[in-house]
Design an enzyme around this catalytic site. Structure first.
Site, PDB file in Angstrom:
ATOM      1  N   GLY A  12       0.842  -1.193   0.000  1.00  0.00           N
ATOM      2  CA  GLY A  12       0.000   0.000   0.000  1.00  0.00           C
ATOM      3  C   GLY A  12       0.874   1.238   0.000  1.00  0.00           C
ATOM      4  CG  ASP A  13       0.394   3.877   2.175  1.00  0.00           C
ATOM      5  OD1 ASP A  13      -0.681   4.442   1.925  1.00  0.00           O
ATOM      6  OD2 ASP A  13       0.586   3.187   3.192  1.00  0.00           O
ATOM      7  CE  LYS A  16      -3.122   1.737  -4.101  1.00  0.00           C
ATOM      8  NZ  LYS A  16      -2.029   1.570  -3.129  1.00  0.00           N
ATOM      9  CG  HIS A  43      -5.719   6.531  -2.977  1.00  0.00           C
ATOM     10  ND1 HIS A  43      -6.476   6.019  -3.989  1.00  0.00           N
ATOM     11  CD2 HIS A  43      -5.142   5.467  -2.375  1.00  0.00           C
ATOM     12  CE1 HIS A  43      -6.378   4.708  -3.984  1.00  0.00           C
ATOM     13  NE2 HIS A  43      -5.577   4.347  -3.017  1.00  0.00           N
ATOM     14  CB  THR A 124      -6.869   1.840   9.136  1.00  0.00           C
ATOM     15  OG1 THR A 124      -8.067   1.150   8.734  1.00  0.00           O
ATOM     16  CG2 THR A 124      -5.739   1.484   8.183  1.00  0.00           C
ATOM     17  CD  GLN A 176      -6.976  -1.123   1.051  1.00  0.00           C
ATOM     18  OE1 GLN A 176      -7.670  -1.453   0.109  1.00  0.00           O
ATOM     19  NE2 GLN A 176      -7.339  -0.166   1.876  1.00  0.00           N
ATOM     20  CB  THR A 191      -6.554  -5.187   4.318  1.00  0.00           C
ATOM     21  OG1 THR A 191      -7.753  -4.436   4.556  1.00  0.00           O
ATOM     22  CG2 THR A 191      -6.538  -5.685   2.879  1.00  0.00           C
ATOM     23  N   GLY A 252      -1.930   8.479  10.331  1.00  0.00           N
ATOM     24  CA  GLY A 252      -0.842   9.332  10.786  1.00  0.00           C
ATOM     25  C   GLY A 252       0.319   8.559  11.409  1.00  0.00           C
ATOM     26  NE  ARG A 255       2.505   5.804   4.418  1.00  0.00           N
ATOM     27  CZ  ARG A 255       2.208   6.648   3.431  1.00  0.00           C
ATOM     28  NH1 ARG A 255       3.166   7.131   2.664  1.00  0.00           N
ATOM     29  NH2 ARG A 255       0.960   7.013   3.216  1.00  0.00           N
ATOM     30  N   GLY A 323       7.999  12.843  -8.764  1.00  0.00           N
ATOM     31  CA  GLY A 323       7.623  13.827  -7.735  1.00  0.00           C
ATOM     32  C   GLY A 323       6.135  13.738  -7.485  1.00  0.00           C
TER      33      GLY A 323
HETATM   34  P1  IMP Z   1      -7.414  -2.746   8.053  1.00  0.00           P
HETATM   35  O1  IMP Z   1      -7.458  -2.805   6.573  1.00  0.00           O
HETATM   36  O2  IMP Z   1      -7.825  -1.410   8.617  1.00  0.00           O
HETATM   37  O3  IMP Z   1      -8.145  -3.893   8.679  1.00  0.00           O
HETATM   38  O4  IMP Z   1      -5.893  -2.910   8.502  1.00  0.00           O
HETATM   39  C1  IMP Z   1      -5.176  -4.122   8.293  1.00  0.00           C
HETATM   40  C2  IMP Z   1      -3.730  -3.838   7.890  1.00  0.00           C
HETATM   41  O5  IMP Z   1      -3.701  -3.280   6.576  1.00  0.00           O
HETATM   42  C3  IMP Z   1      -3.009  -2.827   8.785  1.00  0.00           C
HETATM   43  O6  IMP Z   1      -1.643  -3.194   8.843  1.00  0.00           O
HETATM   44  C4  IMP Z   1      -3.141  -1.511   8.010  1.00  0.00           C
HETATM   45  O7  IMP Z   1      -2.112  -0.614   8.331  1.00  0.00           O
HETATM   46  C5  IMP Z   1      -3.033  -2.019   6.582  1.00  0.00           C
HETATM   47  N1  IMP Z   1      -3.710  -1.146   5.592  1.00  0.00           N
HETATM   48  C6  IMP Z   1      -5.036  -1.108   5.317  1.00  0.00           C
HETATM   49  N2  IMP Z   1      -5.288  -0.210   4.344  1.00  0.00           N
HETATM   50  C7  IMP Z   1      -4.116   0.311   3.980  1.00  0.00           C
HETATM   51  C8  IMP Z   1      -3.726   1.272   3.006  1.00  0.00           C
HETATM   52  O8  IMP Z   1      -4.527   1.827   2.237  1.00  0.00           O
HETATM   53  N3  IMP Z   1      -2.386   1.558   2.931  1.00  0.00           N
HETATM   54  C9  IMP Z   1      -1.491   0.942   3.735  1.00  0.00           C
HETATM   55  N4  IMP Z   1      -1.798   0.042   4.664  1.00  0.00           N
HETATM   56  C10 IMP Z   1      -3.097  -0.276   4.798  1.00  0.00           C
HETATM   57 MG    MG Z   2      -2.315   5.224   1.123  1.00  0.00          MG
END
Ligand code: IMP
Ligand code: MG
Length: 335
Positions: A12-13, A16, A43, A124, A176, A191, A252, A255, A323
């Site tokens: 994730g992150d 995208k 996003h 989250t 994700q 997730t 917040g 990472r 960038g």
């Molecule tokens: P959940 O999706 O809130 O149940 O979180 C489960 C795991 O997925 C945790 O480690 C979150 O930090 C990670 N996670 C969920 N959505 C994202 C995302 O959009 N970006 C990065 N990590 C995510």
């Molecule tokens: Mg993100």
């Protein structure tokens, strides 16, 4: 490519939001449709000096004439959606599939209280896991049951397949990343749903035979928020040396930073059926590349890195983000 799916290749992150916003602005699709889990996604999109953090609305909103759809697979938090629609002035452009699952206050509460979810997994706290569990148990509400969503309700598969029948472009936005897929990620530190391209197609209601392109986005240096294994993670000191420091858009939280993981990238490209790779964050590896738009102007070091990514994934790198701004990109696709 009439239908293109964009997904995250690491945890994730990957950037995208920026890639999707660029594709929406540049290719001018008729529809931008969001798949993915729900408002746990964050996003970030930067256009003309303004920064937007989105959780429900597709990042493709920057292309003003695009219809913005949220597929049936996605969980909707009505409050988050309404807030985004009004703050971005998107009234009339957003459609929510009538079958979307609904996140209720009790799901959020459970996500934040449950020792395993909050403590062990580090979710989250946006209610997605409990809402998807309720959905699987057939106890969840659907968008069509919610009065305040009435104005958005639509049939997303009909709109998308109709657009494709007419030869129009559709951009499908994944959320994700591959590493936190319920099926293929580092279970149980994942997730509550698959995050691969096939899932995104299912989320918005297009069949596998209607997918023309899959762009997998990889960040030059992968990052991970929340708990769970991260093979190429750097020590805090090493990350500080690289001067890379990032915080989650939704939570917040800081990472964790890692190095390029060729093995994971290859596996992710395979399961996603990648037709192209988008590489983000090369400007963080070599600040001299910030804002570069031509391949030839990238440093030798970055050109070699791009070659390594192609070697590892066996997929051509077609987009290189240099960038956060939309315009900061090298676009190597055939025009
Ligand atoms: P959940 O999706 O809130 O149940 O979180 C489960 C795991 O997925 C945790 O480690 C979150 O930090 C990670 N996670 C969920 N959505 C994202 C995302 O959009 N970006 C990065 N990590 C995510
Ligand atoms: Mg993100």
């Amino acid at each position: 490519m009439p239908s293109t799916i964009v997904v995250g290749g690491f945890f994730g992150d990957e950037g995208k939001g920026k890639i999707i916003a660029y594709l929406a602005k540049h290719d001018r699709p008729q529809i931008v449709a969001r798949g993915g889990v729900g408002p746990n996604a964050g996003h970030t999109v930067e256009v003309a000096g303004k920064k937007y953090a989105l959780r429900m609305v597709p990042s493709g909103f920057v292309h003003e004439s695009a219809r913005l759809l949220i597929g049936a697979g996605v969980l909707v938090d009505p409050e988050v959606l309404n807030r985004e629609v009004s703050s971005l002035g998107l009234k009339g452009r957003v459609g929510v599939d009538l079958r979307c699952g609904i996140i209720e206050a009790k799901h959020i509460e459970e996500d934040r209280k449950d020792a395993d979810l909050k403590g062990k997994i580090g979710t989250t706290g946006t209610g997605c896991g409990p809402a998807n569990a309720a959905r699987a148990l057939r106890k969840a509400k659907q968008a069509k049951d919610i009065k305040e969503l009435e104005e958005y309700l639509c049939d997303v598969p009909r709109e998308i397949n109709g657009a494709l029948d007419h030869g129009n472009l559709v951009l499908v936005e994944g959320t994700q990343g591959f590493g936190i897929s319920l099926l293929y990620g580092t279970y149980p530190f994942v997730t509550s749903k698959d995050t691969s391209a096939s899932q995104m197609a299912a989320d918005v209601g297009i069949g596998p035979t209607r997918v023309d392109a899959v762009i997998v986005v990889f960040k030059s240096y992968p990052t991970r928020v929340g708990e769970g294994p991260f093979e190429t993670q750097l020590s805090e000191e090493k990350a500080a040396e690289l001067r890379i420091e990032e915080y989650g858009t939704v939570t917040g939280r800081k990472r964790r930073i890692g190095m390029w993981d060729g093995k994971m990238a290859a596996y992710s490209a395979m399961v996603n059926g990648a037709t192209a790779v988008a590489l983000s964050g090369v400007d963080r590896l070599d600040p001299a590349c910030r804002g570069v738009k031509e391949y030839g102007e990238l440093s030798k070091e970055i050109q070699e890195f791009v070659a390594k990514v192609e070697h590892d994934t066996r997929v051509p790198v077609k987009l290189i983000s240099t960038g956060p701004e939309l315009s900061e990109i090298v676009d190597l696709r055939e025009q």
